[in-house]
Motif scaffolding. Sequence first.
Motif, PDB file in Angstrom:
ATOM      1  N   SER A  70       0.894  -1.146  -0.048  1.00  0.00           N
ATOM      2  CA  SER A  70       0.005  -0.018  -0.128  1.00  0.00           C
ATOM      3  C   SER A  70       0.841   1.171  -0.082  1.00  0.00           C
ATOM      4  CB  SER A  70      -1.019  -0.098   1.387  1.00  0.00           C
ATOM      5  OG  SER A  70      -0.048   0.183   2.360  1.00  0.00           O
ATOM      6  N   ALA A  71       0.340   2.387  -0.526  1.00  0.00           N
ATOM      7  CA  ALA A  71       1.125   3.596  -0.572  1.00  0.00           C
ATOM      8  C   ALA A  71       1.820   3.935   0.902  1.00  0.00           C
ATOM      9  CB  ALA A  71       0.380   4.695  -1.129  1.00  0.00           C
ATOM     10  N   THR A  72       0.861   3.475   1.808  1.00  0.00           N
ATOM     11  CA  THR A  72       1.196   4.105   3.329  1.00  0.00           C
ATOM     12  C   THR A  72       2.368   3.308   3.778  1.00  0.00           C
ATOM     13  OG1 THR A  72      -0.354   2.705   4.209  1.00  0.00           O
ATOM     14  CG2 THR A  72      -1.109   4.843   3.962  1.00  0.00           C
ATOM     15  N   THR A  73       2.529   1.900   3.439  1.00  0.00           N
ATOM     16  CA  THR A  73       3.629   1.239   3.619  1.00  0.00           C
ATOM     17  C   THR A  73       4.861   1.496   2.854  1.00  0.00           C
ATOM     18  OG1 THR A  73       2.058  -0.663   3.953  1.00  0.00           O
ATOM     19  CG2 THR A  73       4.419  -1.308   3.878  1.00  0.00           C
ATOM     20  N   LEU A  74       4.749   1.823   1.509  1.00  0.00           N
ATOM     21  CA  LEU A  74       6.046   2.290   0.785  1.00  0.00           C
ATOM     22  C   LEU A  74       6.718   3.251   1.228  1.00  0.00           C
ATOM     23  CD1 LEU A  74       7.128   2.135  -2.119  1.00  0.00           C
ATOM     24  CD2 LEU A  74       5.864   4.172  -2.872  1.00  0.00           C
TER      25      LEU A  74
END
Length: 339
Positions: A223-227
Amino acid sequence: MADIRRFLDSEYALKRDRAIYEAERRKRDVFEKIPELSRIETEITLTGVRYARSLISDADSANAISEYLEKMGRLNAEKEAILSKHNIPVNYLEPRFSCTICEDKGYISKDGASVPCSCYQKLYLEQLYKVSNLVDDEGTGFEFFDESFYSVTPDKKKYFTEISPRAQILAVKEQCLEFIDNFADNASHNLYFYGPTGTGKTFMAKSIGIEILKAGFTVLYLSATTLFPIIQQYRLNIDRDGVSSEQAYKNLITVNLLILDDLGTEPGSDSKYAELLSLLELRKAQGKNNIARTIISSNLDFKRLFQEYNERIASRIIGEFQALQFAGEDIRILKKLKR
């Protein structure tokens, strides 16, 4: 990702060594109890060496070669008779490899070339699943695709498309299947999924990922929040959970298929935009000599993409990604209502 093969090669070497060691241990135990077997085993080994030498020597006649074979046959028969007499299986002294095809080497010879054994391919695929973040994702895959959740009624004002959500999703599915079929083609585009929450973007992206994994390519879903934390840890040289931040960042660049989900949900900043642009540029460079495709999903259409991100990122996505629109109702809500 490249470490997977090194890891498996090491595991196979350990398995093979362990099987051989256990066989030698069994031999020592049996030979101690039955010394005659030790003598026969030594004779078999010596005769085998002489036979091998005779095959490449001009000095030995065909009769001598035949005699070596006959002697090995007699010795093996004698060995089996003694084992049977003591109720010991005839293969008890042999290594017990987990794979009888490759004998735990991981590779077999095929048409004069060394190729991965089926057991190796199976373990390789399992490892790919583990590092992909797609493992144990039940209910995902094209076999679970259900078009009945998409309306057959067009409504441009509601769905922002001329055709019905069902016609739209079926067209998207065809494009996704084409992406899979042409994945190794250098001319293949990246994909940008956009549309409202719950319209199947994540499902479709992960379903593609599963098929690409099955084909033996590497996949990484984030997810973008993990990237962005991964990138930040790399910049600060912070390792987490025993994983090198440098390797984690390298995986983002070198993985065959990177799936970046929910772009636009992460808190924005100029530094994050710069990091995203840098990652896209690095993957583009990687794609010149290797397969490096990217799928991005977002709630943002192109107009909002320009509003939320800087022009360079938006232009990069528009220019290098094939945009696929998702339309319809929130499937998660529809599923709850259906229960």
